[in-house]
Design an enzyme around this catalytic site. Structure first.
Site, PDB file in Angstrom:
ATOM      1  N   GLU A 240       3.027  14.960 -55.255  1.00 33.18           N
ATOM      2  CA  GLU A 240       3.827  14.222 -54.258  1.00 33.18           C
ATOM      3  C   GLU A 240       3.250  14.316 -52.846  1.00 33.18           C
ATOM      4  O   GLU A 240       2.861  15.384 -52.391  1.00 33.18           O
ATOM      5  CB  GLU A 240       5.243  14.781 -54.247  1.00 33.18           C
ATOM      6  CG  GLU A 240       6.204  14.057 -53.346  1.00 33.18           C
ATOM      7  CD  GLU A 240       7.638  14.482 -53.580  1.00 33.18           C
ATOM      8  OE1 GLU A 240       7.969  14.949 -54.694  1.00 33.18           O
ATOM      9  OE2 GLU A 240       8.444  14.387 -52.639  1.00 33.18           O
ATOM     10  N   GLU A 266       9.241   8.734 -49.543  1.00 30.90           N
ATOM     11  CA  GLU A 266      10.371   9.204 -48.721  1.00 30.90           C
ATOM     12  C   GLU A 266      10.136   8.966 -47.245  1.00 30.90           C
ATOM     13  O   GLU A 266      11.064   9.053 -46.445  1.00 30.90           O
ATOM     14  CB  GLU A 266      10.637  10.688 -48.987  1.00 30.90           C
ATOM     15  CG  GLU A 266       9.557  11.623 -48.511  1.00 30.90           C
ATOM     16  CD  GLU A 266       9.875  13.076 -48.816  1.00 30.90           C
ATOM     17  OE1 GLU A 266       9.524  13.523 -49.924  1.00 30.90           O
ATOM     18  OE2 GLU A 266      10.482  13.755 -47.973  1.00 30.90           O
ATOM     19  N   HIS A 316      14.239  10.433 -53.198  1.00 31.32           N
ATOM     20  CA  HIS A 316      14.164  11.716 -52.522  1.00 31.32           C
ATOM     21  C   HIS A 316      15.561  12.264 -52.304  1.00 31.32           C
ATOM     22  O   HIS A 316      16.479  11.501 -51.957  1.00 31.32           O
ATOM     23  CB  HIS A 316      13.481  11.510 -51.162  1.00 31.32           C
ATOM     24  CG  HIS A 316      13.606  12.671 -50.241  1.00 31.32           C
ATOM     25  ND1 HIS A 316      14.566  12.721 -49.249  1.00 31.32           N
ATOM     26  CD2 HIS A 316      12.905  13.820 -50.156  1.00 31.32           C
ATOM     27  CE1 HIS A 316      14.438  13.864 -48.582  1.00 31.32           C
ATOM     28  NE2 HIS A 316      13.450  14.548 -49.115  1.00 31.32           N
ATOM     29  N   GLU A 336      16.583  13.750 -58.023  1.00 26.79           N
ATOM     30  CA  GLU A 336      16.250  15.053 -57.464  1.00 26.79           C
ATOM     31  C   GLU A 336      17.556  15.789 -57.215  1.00 26.79           C
ATOM     32  O   GLU A 336      18.582  15.159 -56.935  1.00 26.79           O
ATOM     33  CB  GLU A 336      15.457  14.886 -56.164  1.00 26.79           C
ATOM     34  CG  GLU A 336      15.040  16.198 -55.520  1.00 26.79           C
ATOM     35  CD  GLU A 336      14.025  16.016 -54.390  1.00 26.79           C
ATOM     36  OE1 GLU A 336      13.828  14.887 -53.910  1.00 26.79           O
ATOM     37  OE2 GLU A 336      13.405  17.025 -54.016  1.00 26.79           O
TER      38      GLU A 336
HETATM   39  O1  LIG Z   1      12.422  17.152 -51.689  1.00 24.35           O
HETATM   40  C1  LIG Z   1      11.433  16.558 -51.224  1.00 24.35           C
HETATM   41  O2  LIG Z   1      10.735  15.708 -51.845  1.00 24.35           O
HETATM   42  C2  LIG Z   1      11.036  16.845 -49.857  1.00 24.35           C
HETATM   43  O3  LIG Z   1      10.074  16.254 -49.378  1.00 24.35           O
HETATM   44  C3  LIG Z   1      11.824  17.854 -49.087  1.00 24.35           C
HETATM   45  C4  LIG Z   1      11.033  18.496 -47.963  1.00 24.35           C
HETATM   46  O4  LIG Z   1      11.832  19.487 -47.399  1.00 24.35           O
HETATM   47  C5  LIG Z   1       9.743  19.135 -48.414  1.00 24.35           C
HETATM   48  O5  LIG Z   1       9.966  19.849 -49.538  1.00 24.35           O
HETATM   49 MG    MG Z   2       8.973  15.139 -50.904  1.00 22.15          MG
END
Ligand SMILES: O=C(O)C(=O)C[C@@H](O)CO
Ligand code: MG
Length: 390
Positions: A240, A266, A316, A336
């Site tokens: 990601e 995101e 996201h 998620e």
């Molecule tokens: O959950 C995700 O995809 C994020 O990008 C959250 C962010 O805080 C980085 O982990």
């Molecule tokens: Mg992320």
């Protein structure tokens, strides 16, 4: 029904927060030689709520999680006047009115996030007016329950990461996402540490649990090209945000490089932004966040485009504004889920501000067929832990 008032509030957390640790999460600031807490600008400890009142007494609830004070100012000054006096069921017209009137500065970033907050409140209103959950307005129940993945596993010592991964297995999750702590400036030692953390988690969860890997814009194209072949043996579900959101050609090059799907979105906005990502085959998984991308009005359009490209949509953050979209389309196979815990990065702040989000059971979430709107309300229990700006 007519909109009579738009009330925005900013909630800034002043309660206990977990102390940041080094290499917590690789991120876009890591390319700079700045010292200190590079994740600081990506810690979300504030939230904007949007309450849209109508002449029928119904109130719709929306939210924005980026740059809360700016989002509030944009809504108060530019967007509220555009929707007051209007019928919320004219949601496409209202979205276009907000989008086109702010086009000079609002088509991406915080302008579109502010539009998202208003749009989410409008859809909550429509659901409440019809006595139907929002997902029933979008396409209905396409799933008996929504599979979800546990999303945390920020970088720390390997034993703690293994214990955390085991805790998600014990809760019945069949998928989980972990974060890398190192990037290009950490050299071969950092690369080794990244690979060791994936190996440690994979050792605990075995081969039959999906493992997603989060770079959070903390790498660059050259480093990602070196890392991807080394990661193939772990068979991740996806990698990601390996590069910054504007490097769309970099995404596309990485997405063709190995068998590992590249995910992102995101930090992309509107159906126009996702058309570009899809036409360039830049991502194999779309991850917009409905409270950023343009609200439900834009997200449903992206779902349709993604379906035509056979690219799955896994928004996201989880959270109700995304769950309703996932429930309403076959283009979205799962959600998620941010575990609830002490306030740290801020993704978990949602649970201190709102109530109504479903609890996962054995790695599945469900929405109620009879709860009108989004099914969210403000959770006043923690109001004393926030500075509230009216
Ligand atoms: O959950 C995700 O995809 C994020 O990008 C959250 C962010 O805080 C980085 O982990
Ligand atoms: Mg992320």
């Amino acid at each position: 029904m007519k909109i009579t008032k738009v009330r925005t509030r900013v909630f800034e957390w002043k309660g206990h927060t977990v102390t940041p640790t080094p290499h917590f999460c690789a991120n876009a600031m890591d390319e700079l030689w700045d010292k200190g807490d590079s994740m600081g600008t990506f810690r979300f400890h504030g939230w904007t709520t949007v309450e849209i009142e109508t002449d029928t007494g119904l109130v719709g609830l929306g939210n924005v999680a980026l740059a809360p004070r700016i989002a509030k100012a944009i809504i108060d000054q530019y967007l509220a006047p555009l929707v007051i006096g209007q019928d919320p069921f004219d949601y496409e017209y209202l979205w276009q009115r907000m989008y086109r009137s702010t086009h000079a500065w609002g088509r991406k970033g915080i302008g579109m996030a502010a539009i998202s907050g208003v749009d989410i409140a409008i859809w909550d209103l429509m659901g409440k007016a019809l006595g139907k959950p929002v997902f029933k307005l979008l396409g209905g129940r396409t799933k008996e329950k929504i599979p979800c993945y546990a999303s945390k596993l920020y970088r720390t010592d390997l034993k703690s990461m293994q214990q955390e991964a085991q805790s998600y297995l014990d809760q019945g999750f069949k998928a989980m996402k972990m974060r890398f702590g190192y990037g290009p400036k950490d050299g071969p030692e950092g690369m080794r540490a990244n690979l060791d953390s994936v190996a440690a988690v994979r050792e605990v969860i075995g081969e039959d649990i999906d493992l997603m890997l989060e770079c959070y814009m903390g790498w660059n194209l050259e480093y990602a090209k070196r890392m991807l072949p080394k990661l193939e043996r772990f068979q991740p579900r996806w990698l990601e945000e390996p590069v910054i959101a504007d490097d769309i050609d970099g995404y596309a090059e990485l997405n063709q490089l190995t068998s590992i799907p590249i995910s992102g979105g995101e930090h992309e906005f509107t159906h126009y932004g996702f058309r570009q990502l899809l036409e360039k085959r830049a991502v194999s998984v779309i991850q917009y966040d409905t409270n950023r991308v343009g609200g439900i009005t834009a997200a449903r359009k992206i779902n349709a485009i993604a379906e035509s490209f056979s690219v799955p949509v896994i928004p996201h953050a989880g959270q109700m504004h995304n769950y309703h979209l996932t429930m309403s389309t076959l283009a979205s196979p799962m959600s998620e889920f941010f575990p609830v815990h002490d306030v740290e990065i801020g993704n978990e702040l949602f649970y201190y501000l709102f109530e109504g989000d479903p609890e996962p059971v054995n790695g599945f979430l469900d929405l109620d067929d009879d709860t009108p709107g989004l099914g969210l309300s403000l959770n006043e229990r923690y109001f004393d832990q926030f500075t509230i700006i009216e």
